[in-house]
Design an enzyme around this catalytic site. Sequence first.
Site, short mmCIF file in Angstrom:
data_model
loop_
_atom_site.label_atom_id
_atom_site.label_comp_id
_atom_site.label_asym_id
_atom_site.label_seq_id
_atom_site.Cartn_x
_atom_site.Cartn_y
_atom_site.Cartn_z
N HIS A 19 -21.31 -2.13 -4.67
CA HIS A 19 -20.14 -2.10 -3.80
C HIS A 19 -20.64 -2.46 -2.41
O HIS A 19 -21.38 -1.70 -1.79
CB HIS A 19 -19.53 -0.69 -3.83
CG HIS A 19 -18.12 -0.63 -3.35
ND1 HIS A 19 -17.08 -1.27 -4.00
CD2 HIS A 19 -17.57 0.00 -2.28
CE1 HIS A 19 -15.95 -1.03 -3.36
NE2 HIS A 19 -16.22 -0.26 -2.31
N LYS A 163 -7.98 -4.31 -1.26
CA LYS A 163 -8.65 -4.21 0.04
C LYS A 163 -9.95 -4.99 -0.11
O LYS A 163 -10.67 -4.82 -1.10
CB LYS A 163 -8.89 -2.74 0.33
CG LYS A 163 -9.89 -2.40 1.40
CD LYS A 163 -9.61 -0.98 1.88
CE LYS A 163 -10.87 -0.23 2.25
NZ LYS A 163 -10.58 1.10 2.83
N LYS A 165 -13.61 -6.00 1.45
CA LYS A 165 -14.62 -5.56 2.42
C LYS A 165 -15.28 -6.78 3.04
O LYS A 165 -15.80 -7.64 2.32
CB LYS A 165 -15.66 -4.70 1.70
CG LYS A 165 -15.14 -3.34 1.28
CD LYS A 165 -14.98 -2.45 2.49
CE LYS A 165 -14.67 -1.03 2.07
NZ LYS A 165 -14.52 -0.14 3.23
N ASP A 194 -11.11 -4.65 5.30
CA ASP A 194 -11.74 -3.54 6.02
C ASP A 194 -13.04 -4.04 6.62
O ASP A 194 -13.95 -4.47 5.91
CB ASP A 194 -12.01 -2.37 5.06
CG ASP A 194 -12.46 -1.10 5.79
OD1 ASP A 194 -12.61 -1.15 7.04
OD2 ASP A 194 -12.65 -0.06 5.13
N GLU A 220 -8.34 -3.17 8.68
CA GLU A 220 -8.78 -1.78 8.87
C GLU A 220 -10.02 -1.76 9.76
O GLU A 220 -11.00 -2.46 9.50
CB GLU A 220 -9.09 -1.20 7.49
CG GLU A 220 -9.50 0.25 7.48
CD GLU A 220 -9.59 0.80 6.05
OE1 GLU A 220 -8.95 0.24 5.12
OE2 GLU A 220 -10.32 1.78 5.85
N ASP A 246 -9.56 3.76 10.93
CA ASP A 246 -10.17 4.62 9.91
C ASP A 246 -11.26 5.46 10.58
O ASP A 246 -11.01 6.61 10.96
CB ASP A 246 -10.72 3.76 8.76
CG ASP A 246 -11.36 4.60 7.66
OD1 ASP A 246 -11.20 5.82 7.67
OD2 ASP A 246 -12.04 4.03 6.77
N LYS A 270 -8.26 10.95 5.54
CA LYS A 270 -9.31 11.37 4.61
C LYS A 270 -9.57 12.85 4.85
O LYS A 270 -9.87 13.24 5.99
CB LYS A 270 -10.60 10.58 4.82
CG LYS A 270 -10.45 9.09 4.52
CD LYS A 270 -11.72 8.30 4.74
CE LYS A 270 -11.45 6.82 4.46
NZ LYS A 270 -12.60 5.94 4.73
N GLU A 324 -5.91 4.64 -1.74
CA GLU A 324 -7.04 3.98 -2.41
C GLU A 324 -7.89 4.99 -3.18
O GLU A 324 -9.12 4.91 -3.14
CB GLU A 324 -7.88 3.23 -1.37
CG GLU A 324 -8.45 4.15 -0.31
CD GLU A 324 -9.33 3.45 0.73
OE1 GLU A 324 -9.15 2.25 0.98
OE2 GLU A 324 -10.20 4.14 1.30
#
Length: 379
Positions: A19, A163, A165, A194, A220, A246, A270, A324
């Site tokens: 990731h 989303k 990255k 993001d 984001e 965020d 979060k 998410e």
Amino acid sequence: MIIDRIEAILVDVPTKRPHKLAFATVAEQNYVIVRVFADGAVGVGEAATIGGPRWGEESTEGIKAVIDGYIAPVLVGQDARNLNAVETRVARAVHGNAFARAAVVMAVYDMVARADGVSVAGLLGGAQTPSLELIWTLASGDTDRDIAEGEEMLESRRHRHFKIKIGFGDPERDAAHAVKLAQVFAGRASIRVDLNQAWDEPTARRLLPKLAGAGVALVEQPLPRWNVEGMARLSATNPGIAIMADEGVASSHDALAHARLRAADAFALKVTKSGGYAETRRVAAIAEAAGIGLYGGCMLETGIGTAGYLQLFATFSHLAWACELFGPRLLQHDIVATPLAMRDFAIHLPDGPGIGVAIDPDKLNFYRRDGNRQSRKAG
Ligand code: MUC
Ligand code: MG
């Protein structure tokens, strides 16, 4: 219900694929699983970090040290049922260290709710929805692989919001990657990006119109979290793309600063970055009062943390940008006994008491760091 013991366990779970984020590529997710014990009752909570102390300041090693050394001693002997006092006591005893505080708070809520036979959402006033629309992050680091993954998610009716990255070095290449994905999925999935704080203001000013032109709906945290005024200038001058905060919005004070300057159109919520349920709700309340949209964020939790977040997110009347909570789906294995239901583009609130899921003891034993498995850290 007097708290008699708190346990913090380090757990590492490999991901299905690397990731890739602006600051790290993750092949294994690191967790602190917390168990709180009182009068024979048990509750479970979790803090997930991405790439160690890189997304934020906290690492799993530090979180465990803070829980063992500073949070457990002020909670042992306290009445778990006074949830407000528990959250305040922890916040007074420990500055910062939001993830450590949240993991313990989550476990206390789970324990109290379980003992009463209600869900954590019930304890928080009640769920307003049985399910939430669920985003997927395309972050393999490879455009073709992201396209194939996105097609598979659409085909299997798992996700229709993606989303992406970016923020890896060359901003033009980042933008081209996002534009390509936006074109491929145009009309079939919503696309957000993001940056994880990777761009400076001139770069964002130059490239956001390009992303907006390609149909990217939201960006984001394009700027470093300290640059609240820069976020406000971007929000004011980029009407074609929504700006979401965020990393910049963790506490209610951050939320107020952003709301005052209208530095974002949306806040990513979060539970861990805000240090527990009470502060996350304050952030959400400020957003709602300022007309700022809510988004249910994540830190790639296992089923435990995901359920802990989901219980809160389901209590809001509207998440304008969905959520998410897909963490378990990225992992090679989850550590819960019964996985959370994710189908028809949504995640579904479990029926059971507490957070609604329980640890599978065999899986926990297998993935705990003090067992025999070797941990591989993020690159
Ligand atoms: C973040 O910054 O939003 C959540 C999903 C994902 O892919 O990365 C994270 C962290
Ligand atoms: Mg983010």
